[in-house]
Design a protein around this motif. Structure first.
Motif, PDB file in Angstrom:
ATOM      1  N   ASN A 110       0.856  -1.178   0.000  1.00 58.37           N
ATOM      2  CA  ASN A 110       0.000   0.000   0.000  1.00 58.37           C
ATOM      3  C   ASN A 110       0.901   1.239   0.000  1.00 58.37           C
ATOM      4  O   ASN A 110       2.135   1.125   0.044  1.00 58.37           O
ATOM      5  CB  ASN A 110      -0.959   0.002   1.198  1.00 58.37           C
ATOM      6  CG  ASN A 110      -0.238  -0.240   2.514  1.00 58.37           C
ATOM      7  OD1 ASN A 110       0.775   0.399   2.806  1.00 58.37           O
ATOM      8  ND2 ASN A 110      -0.740  -1.183   3.305  1.00 58.37           N
ATOM      9  N   LEU A 111       0.276   2.412  -0.048  1.00 60.21           N
ATOM     10  CA  LEU A 111       1.056   3.644  -0.144  1.00 60.21           C
ATOM     11  C   LEU A 111       1.894   3.877   1.103  1.00 60.21           C
ATOM     12  O   LEU A 111       3.043   4.336   1.007  1.00 60.21           O
ATOM     13  CB  LEU A 111       0.133   4.835  -0.380  1.00 60.21           C
ATOM     14  CG  LEU A 111       0.818   6.196  -0.532  1.00 60.21           C
ATOM     15  CD1 LEU A 111       1.837   6.179  -1.669  1.00 60.21           C
ATOM     16  CD2 LEU A 111      -0.222   7.298  -0.765  1.00 60.21           C
ATOM     17  N   TYR A 189       0.492  -1.010 -16.228  1.00 65.29           N
ATOM     18  CA  TYR A 189      -0.183  -0.154 -17.207  1.00 65.29           C
ATOM     19  C   TYR A 189      -0.354   1.255 -16.654  1.00 65.29           C
ATOM     20  O   TYR A 189      -0.183   2.238 -17.393  1.00 65.29           O
ATOM     21  CB  TYR A 189      -1.528  -0.768 -17.596  1.00 65.29           C
ATOM     22  CG  TYR A 189      -1.395  -2.236 -17.920  1.00 65.29           C
ATOM     23  CD1 TYR A 189      -0.444  -2.679 -18.835  1.00 65.29           C
ATOM     24  CD2 TYR A 189      -2.164  -3.195 -17.278  1.00 65.29           C
ATOM     25  CE1 TYR A 189      -0.288  -4.026 -19.115  1.00 65.29           C
ATOM     26  CE2 TYR A 189      -2.012  -4.538 -17.543  1.00 65.29           C
ATOM     27  CZ  TYR A 189      -1.068  -4.950 -18.459  1.00 65.29           C
ATOM     28  OH  TYR A 189      -0.901  -6.280 -18.719  1.00 65.29           O
ATOM     29  N   LEU A 190      -0.675   1.363 -15.370  1.00 67.08           N
ATOM     30  CA  LEU A 190      -0.776   2.684 -14.750  1.00 67.08           C
ATOM     31  C   LEU A 190       0.573   3.402 -14.803  1.00 67.08           C
ATOM     32  O   LEU A 190       0.643   4.597 -15.107  1.00 67.08           O
ATOM     33  CB  LEU A 190      -1.253   2.551 -13.307  1.00 67.08           C
ATOM     34  CG  LEU A 190      -2.668   1.981 -13.118  1.00 67.08           C
ATOM     35  CD1 LEU A 190      -2.945   1.713 -11.647  1.00 67.08           C
ATOM     36  CD2 LEU A 190      -3.716   2.925 -13.700  1.00 67.08           C
ATOM     37  N   ASP A 191       1.643   2.675 -14.514  1.00 67.31           N
ATOM     38  CA  ASP A 191       2.981   3.273 -14.542  1.00 67.31           C
ATOM     39  C   ASP A 191       3.362   3.696 -15.958  1.00 67.31           C
ATOM     40  O   ASP A 191       3.910   4.788 -16.164  1.00 67.31           O
ATOM     41  CB  ASP A 191       3.997   2.258 -14.005  1.00 67.31           C
ATOM     42  CG  ASP A 191       5.413   2.811 -13.993  1.00 67.31           C
ATOM     43  OD1 ASP A 191       5.693   3.692 -13.162  1.00 67.31           O
ATOM     44  OD2 ASP A 191       6.230   2.378 -14.831  1.00 67.31           O
ATOM     45  N   LEU A 328       6.973   5.975  -6.339  1.00 71.22           N
ATOM     46  CA  LEU A 328       6.051   6.378  -5.279  1.00 71.22           C
ATOM     47  C   LEU A 328       4.791   7.015  -5.869  1.00 71.22           C
ATOM     48  O   LEU A 328       3.683   6.832  -5.350  1.00 71.22           O
ATOM     49  CB  LEU A 328       6.765   7.359  -4.344  1.00 71.22           C
ATOM     50  CG  LEU A 328       6.193   7.571  -2.943  1.00 71.22           C
ATOM     51  CD1 LEU A 328       6.083   6.261  -2.173  1.00 71.22           C
ATOM     52  CD2 LEU A 328       7.072   8.557  -2.174  1.00 71.22           C
ATOM     53  N   LYS A 329       4.934   7.741  -6.975  1.00 69.08           N
ATOM     54  CA  LYS A 329       3.775   8.353  -7.627  1.00 69.08           C
ATOM     55  C   LYS A 329       2.870   7.289  -8.246  1.00 69.08           C
ATOM     56  O   LYS A 329       1.641   7.417  -8.234  1.00 69.08           O
ATOM     57  CB  LYS A 329       4.232   9.353  -8.680  1.00 69.08           C
ATOM     58  CG  LYS A 329       5.007  10.535  -8.112  1.00 69.08           C
ATOM     59  CD  LYS A 329       5.488  11.460  -9.223  1.00 69.08           C
ATOM     60  CE  LYS A 329       6.288  12.619  -8.650  1.00 69.08           C
ATOM     61  NZ  LYS A 329       6.802  13.524  -9.722  1.00 69.08           N
ATOM     62  N   THR A 330       3.478   6.235  -8.797  1.00 65.54           N
ATOM     63  CA  THR A 330       2.667   5.125  -9.313  1.00 65.54           C
ATOM     64  C   THR A 330       1.923   4.443  -8.179  1.00 65.54           C
ATOM     65  O   THR A 330       0.748   4.078  -8.320  1.00 65.54           O
ATOM     66  CB  THR A 330       3.557   4.123 -10.062  1.00 65.54           C
ATOM     67  OG1 THR A 330       4.103   4.761 -11.224  1.00 65.54           O
ATOM     68  CG2 THR A 330       2.767   2.905 -10.501  1.00 65.54           C
ATOM     69  N   MET A 331       2.592   4.258  -7.037  1.00 69.82           N
ATOM     70  CA  MET A 331       1.925   3.639  -5.881  1.00 69.82           C
ATOM     71  C   MET A 331       0.799   4.529  -5.356  1.00 69.82           C
ATOM     72  O   MET A 331      -0.234   4.028  -4.897  1.00 69.82           O
ATOM     73  CB  MET A 331       2.936   3.354  -4.787  1.00 69.82           C
ATOM     74  CG  MET A 331       3.864   2.183  -5.083  1.00 69.82           C
ATOM     75  SD  MET A 331       2.997   0.591  -5.215  1.00 69.82           S
ATOM     76  CE  MET A 331       2.429   0.365  -3.519  1.00 69.82           C
ATOM     77  N   VAL A 334      -2.102   3.812  -7.582  1.00 66.61           N
ATOM     78  CA  VAL A 334      -2.712   2.528  -7.195  1.00 66.61           C
ATOM     79  C   VAL A 334      -3.567   2.702  -5.944  1.00 66.61           C
ATOM     80  O   VAL A 334      -4.692   2.185  -5.860  1.00 66.61           O
ATOM     81  CB  VAL A 334      -1.620   1.469  -6.966  1.00 66.61           C
ATOM     82  CG1 VAL A 334      -2.199   0.213  -6.319  1.00 66.61           C
ATOM     83  CG2 VAL A 334      -0.934   1.115  -8.277  1.00 66.61           C
ATOM     84  N   GLU A 335      -3.050   3.443  -4.970  1.00 69.28           N
ATOM     85  CA  GLU A 335      -3.806   3.682  -3.741  1.00 69.28           C
ATOM     86  C   GLU A 335      -5.113   4.403  -4.039  1.00 69.28           C
ATOM     87  O   GLU A 335      -6.172   4.057  -3.491  1.00 69.28           O
ATOM     88  CB  GLU A 335      -2.963   4.510  -2.771  1.00 69.28           C
ATOM     89  CG  GLU A 335      -3.558   4.647  -1.375  1.00 69.28           C
ATOM     90  CD  GLU A 335      -3.465   3.387  -0.552  1.00 69.28           C
ATOM     91  OE1 GLU A 335      -4.215   3.269   0.443  1.00 69.28           O
ATOM     92  OE2 GLU A 335      -2.647   2.499  -0.882  1.00 69.28           O
ATOM     93  N   ALA A 336      -5.057   5.395  -4.924  1.00 70.28           N
ATOM     94  CA  ALA A 336      -6.275   6.119  -5.292  1.00 70.28           C
ATOM     95  C   ALA A 336      -7.285   5.191  -5.954  1.00 70.28           C
ATOM     96  O   ALA A 336      -8.496   5.328  -5.736  1.00 70.28           O
ATOM     97  CB  ALA A 336      -5.922   7.281  -6.227  1.00 70.28           C
TER      98      ALA A 336
END
Length: 351
Positions: A110-111, A189-191, A328-331, A334-336
């Motif tokens: 998680n974040l 894919y998000l990254d 960290l921005k990708t994580m 994911v958290e969002a």
């Protein structure tokens, strides 16, 4: 169309690699690539000695470390940490200060865990990169080149669609994972979208399990990334398709004001030996053109992260492609996604 980049340069004098974790991804991708590139692998350590021994035997790795401290003591090593997300922090705390380390995604579960990992890296002065290897896949490198040189114009539309049957049972530890599909797979894919388009303002998401495999958490999701009024971005992700491959899908498509491009990820169709990846490009009103590729996500993409890290510590690359601060921005994204999914959709008004 100009010649498109499809590979990352290799270091001129690669340092010895110490691998922490001897699971499936190491045997399927990491070690085959390191052998192909003739990168020196000093040794391997896993908390399961049998896994270390079998991996070393299979790939001719000269040393099987008996403990984490023994592995961490190897001089001038670059560490390849390929352990589940909840074990990363404990491994990093045992590495020598100032070490170079490549970390298998995800960056914790998680974040909050990701922020803790980033803090450990800063506190110990680690030169740390996340192994977001999809960015280095030959077709994605070429797509990034198209975007960077503005051959597609202004990006206005991004689509990711997966209709596949993911063999989740190959990774036993995922049965206890509280978050699954987005965190352990679609994070790629998000990254990649972040690399191509930049940071979204927000996210709409719904992630759900499948009744046929109740032992796993989310295995399907629908995600919309909010880039305002100029870019429409959606990800439709179904990893539990039960039928044959006739209607499977595994692609990322980018449309711009001057052209469009679509990449396919063959490994998802039949992991890990799916059909070759593809890249098709259409500029202006021209017909779609198939671009010949030098390889696929599995396994050529795994050349890039270690090469970039080794070249960076040697002064041959100016920057890391996926440093932990960027990861960290990708994580956070994911958290969002999970927060949005937990919050649920807007209720439909009663009539």
């Amino acid at each position: 169309m100009t010649s498109l980049r499809q590979s990352w340069g290799v270091p001129s004098r690669p340092r010895p690699i110490v691998i922490i974790g001897a699971g499936g991804i190491v045997r399927t991708a990491h070690l085959p690539v390191y052998q192909r590139l003739e990168f020196p692998v000093a040794g391997v350590y896993d908390i399961k000695p049998d896994a270390s021994l079998e991996t070393a035997r299979r790939f001719g790795v000269p040393t099987v470390f008996r403990s984490m401290s023994e592995a961490a003591a190897w001089p001038d090593a670059v560490f390849d940490v390929a352990v589940p997300g909840d074990q990363i922090a404990g491994v990093l705390q045992q590495l020598p200060r100032g070490s170079a380390v490549l970390i298998q995604k995800p960056m914790g579960e998680n974040l909050a865990a990701a922020q803790s990992i980033a803090h450990i890296c800063r506190d110990r002065g680690l030169v740390a990169a996340m192994n977001f290897q999809l960015r280095f896949s030959p077709n994605v490198l070429a797509l990034q080149d198209l975007v960077d040189t503005r051959q597609l114009g202004e990006i206005v539309d991004v689509d990711v669609r997966l209709v596949v049957k993911q063999p989740w049972h190959l990774w036993a530890f995922l049965e206890r994972a509280p978050r699954l599909e987005i965190l352990y797979h679609s994070i790629h894919y998000l990254d990649t979208i972040r690399a191509l388009v930049g940071e979204p303002r927000g996210v709409y998401c719904r992630a759900v399990p499948h009744p046929s495999i109740p032992e796993f958490q989310d295995t399907r999701s629908s995600i919309i990334l909010d880039y305002g009024n100029r870019v429409r971005c959606s990800l439709l992700l179904n990893h539990t398709h039960q039928q044959n491959t006739e209607h499977t899908a595994s692609f990322l498509k980018v449309e711009g004001t001057l052209g469009a491009a679509q990449v396919t990820m063959g490994v998802n169709i039949d992991y890990p030996n799916g059909p070759p990846d593809t890249l098709e490009v259409a500029l202006g009103r021209a017909r779609w053109q198939n671009i010949e590729l030098r390889g696929s996500w599995f396994i050529e993409a795994f050349e890039g992260p270690m090469s970039n890290l080794q070249r960076f510590v040697a002064g041959e690359d100016e920057a890391l492609v996926s440093p932990v601060e960027d990861a960290l921005k990708t994580m956070a994204l994911v958290e969002a996604c999970y927060q949005s999914s937990d919050a649920g959709g807007t209720p439909v008004p009663e009539v």
